[in-house]
Design a protein around this motif. Structure first.
Motif, mmCIF file in Angstrom:
data_model
loop_
_atom_site.group_PDB
_atom_site.id
_atom_site.type_symbol
_atom_site.label_atom_id
_atom_site.label_comp_id
_atom_site.label_asym_id
_atom_site.label_seq_id
_atom_site.Cartn_x
_atom_site.Cartn_y
_atom_site.Cartn_z
ATOM 1 N N SER A 180 0.821 -1.497 -0.367
ATOM 2 C CA SER A 180 -0.142 -0.102 0.108
ATOM 3 C C SER A 180 0.517 1.284 -0.004
ATOM 4 O O SER A 180 2.279 1.224 0.322
ATOM 5 C CB SER A 180 -1.484 0.134 1.323
ATOM 6 N N SER A 181 0.299 1.905 -0.592
ATOM 7 C CA SER A 181 1.484 3.358 -0.190
ATOM 8 C C SER A 181 0.499 4.882 -0.420
ATOM 9 O O SER A 181 0.472 5.634 1.447
ATOM 10 C CB SER A 181 1.558 3.729 -1.662
ATOM 11 N N CYS A 182 -0.792 5.166 -0.866
ATOM 12 C CA CYS A 182 -1.394 6.738 0.073
ATOM 13 C C CYS A 182 -2.595 6.135 0.873
ATOM 14 O O CYS A 182 -2.432 7.003 1.373
ATOM 15 C CB CYS A 182 -2.134 7.507 -1.597
ATOM 16 N N SER A 183 -2.868 4.847 0.795
ATOM 17 C CA SER A 183 -4.101 4.973 1.852
ATOM 18 C C SER A 183 -5.596 5.877 1.679
ATOM 19 O O SER A 183 -5.674 5.741 2.342
ATOM 20 C CB SER A 183 -3.105 4.783 3.585
ATOM 21 N N CYS B 231 -3.311 5.591 -5.600
ATOM 22 C CA CYS B 231 -2.059 4.971 -6.184
ATOM 23 C C CYS B 231 -2.483 3.776 -7.696
ATOM 24 O O CYS B 231 -2.126 3.283 -8.244
ATOM 25 C CB CYS B 231 -0.987 5.649 -5.563
ATOM 26 N N GLY B 232 -3.592 3.238 -6.220
ATOM 27 C CA GLY B 232 -3.810 2.195 -6.708
ATOM 28 C C GLY B 232 -2.956 0.924 -6.536
ATOM 29 O O GLY B 232 -3.030 0.011 -6.712
ATOM 30 N N THR B 233 -1.768 1.039 -5.337
ATOM 31 C CA THR B 233 -0.797 0.025 -5.616
ATOM 32 C C THR B 233 -1.524 -1.289 -4.437
ATOM 33 O O THR B 233 -1.234 -2.355 -4.888
ATOM 34 C CB THR B 233 0.095 1.181 -3.769
ATOM 35 N N CYS B 234 -2.676 -1.296 -3.936
ATOM 36 C CA CYS B 234 -3.052 -1.955 -2.923
ATOM 37 C C CYS B 234 -4.502 -2.797 -4.229
ATOM 38 O O CYS B 234 -5.023 -3.470 -3.163
ATOM 39 C CB CYS B 234 -3.860 -1.579 -1.699
ATOM 40 N N CYS C 175 -7.505 0.043 0.370
ATOM 41 C CA CYS C 175 -7.269 1.197 1.424
ATOM 42 C C CYS C 175 -8.694 2.126 1.551
ATOM 43 O O CYS C 175 -8.625 2.373 2.759
ATOM 44 C CB CYS C 175 -6.275 1.945 1.119
HETATM 45 S S1 FES Z 1 -3.057 2.207 -0.866
HETATM 46 FE FE1 FES Z 1 -2.814 4.164 -2.776
HETATM 47 S S2 FES Z 1 -5.434 3.293 -3.748
HETATM 48 FE FE2 FES Z 1 -4.831 1.943 -2.078
#
Ligand code: FES
Length: 370
Positions: A318-321, A325-328, A358
């Protein structure tokens, strides 16, 4: 240090394009010191790759820092019109775990895992036909606007662009020389700098203070005809919006990069990264199951799926929570969620059953493909 690279064969067809959401590994092939606390890191793909993205998008780095896997998003400062490399331009942040680590540790020749490109903040996708732009930035918020400007200049698009950058002092102005060169060589491109203080540069003859309505009217008298793109720290963007609104600007022509990744991450880490063992998995709530890890936890709304997973000690990228960002991004195997995302997922991905844990709260028991 010299690195071994496969250089492109310019007589051959272009290699495959960068794919959003697909893991890649890139090699750091250059580091430039931009100001006393800002560096640009240049990367080339290890596989032959044409970096295809919208100017203004970001990539997500996956780094190993002190034995921990950390994901961070950085806006690309490079331009897709030079597709063999990408670059990020990173300012040191007091207490910024990743930005300071990059400054102190990343070397030419190092490999980095990346996920990219993502993000919706681009004049090339949001307002591609606008005849005039006003790019407003402060600090390292300059990066997406520099990417957009470099692309316009490379394409000789002849757009009328006013690039207005705010910095603490003249020595903090990122890309100062390149902005001057662009203004000299590109008809229609103008830049201006506003510094909070003159610093030690006695030759500085630019604007002093903070962006104000009279200053904006002086620098870009036709601002009402411009599509505005703004990126910088949250207080800066709030101030910009107040100035524009006080002048009666039509805010449907205003776009902003809605967060500072580093600040956001610091905040989200404090709230999300509860150590394993502290989780109260016995509390009432919906059942959250993971197919690959065989883990089953309880998730009580309004807790998000990501928060519940982290509280149970699960390592979850995860990144932005904040759904940006789409990481999760994860496949929802079964169940229903209430997802309030901020642009980190596309409609077609939602239609295919992907969610962002997130920013998703369970409405039923949920099974995730993790
Ligand atoms: S951590 Fe960035 S969209 Fe979920």
């Amino acid at each position: 240090m010299t690195t071994t690279l496969t250089l492109p064969d310019f007589s051959q067809a272009a290699p495959s394009a960068w794919q959003p959401g697909v893991d890649d590994t890139v090699k750091c092939v250059g580091i430039r010191q931009e100001t006393h606390d800002v560096k640009t890191f240049v990367f080339r793909s290890i596989e032959p790759r044409r970096f295809a993205y919208h100017p203004g998008q970001f990539l997500t780095l996956e780094l190993n820092i002190n034995g921990e896997t950390v994901n961070r998003c950085y806006t690309l400062s490079s331009t897709p019109t030079r597709p063999d490399t990408v670059s990020i331009t990173v300012k040191r942040v007091p207490g910024g775990v990743v930005s300071n680590w990059l400054h102190d540790n990343l070397k030419v020749g190092d490999d980095v895992s990346v996920l990219g490109p993502s993000g919706e903040f681009s004049s090339f996708s949001l307002a591609p036909n606008a005849p005039k732009y006003l790019y407003l930035s402060a600090g390292s918020g300059v990066t997406p606007l520099m990417s957009m400007s470099r692309a316009h200049v490379d394409m000789s698009s002849n757009r009328d662009i006013v690039f207005l950058h705010s910095a603490r002092s003249p020595s903090d102005v990122i890309f100062a020389r390149e902005l001057q060169a662009m203004s000299r060589h590109q008809p229609g491109f103008r830049h201006a700098v506003i510094c909070e203080r003159p610093g030690v540069d006695e030759d500085y003859a630019g604007y002093l203070g903070y962006l104000s309505a009279p200053m904006l009217e002086l620098i870009a008298p036709d601002y009402k005809e411009r599509e505005v793109f703004c990126c910088g720290p949250a207080p800066y963007m709030t101030a910009v919006k107040n100035v524009l609104q006080s002048l009666g600007f039509d805010m449907t022509h205003y776009h902003e990069e809605s967060f500072s990744f580093e600040t956001l991450n610091a905040a989200s880490e404090e709230t999300a990264d509860v150590p394993a063992g502290d989780a109260d998995s016995s509390s009432d709530g919906f059942k959250l199951s993971f197919t690959k890890s065989d883990l089953v936890v309880s998730c009580q709304p309004p807790k998000t799926l990501l928060a519940a997973a982290k509280e149970a000690g699960m390592r979850f990228p995860s990144s932005c929570s904040q759904g940006l960002c789409g990481t999760c991004k994860t496949k929802l195997v079964s169940g229903e969620v209430d997802m309030k995302h901020g642009g980190g997922i596309r409609q077609r991905e939602i239609d295919q059953g992907w969610i962002l844990p997130c920013c998703s709260i369970p409405k039923t028991d949920v099974v995730l493909d993790r």
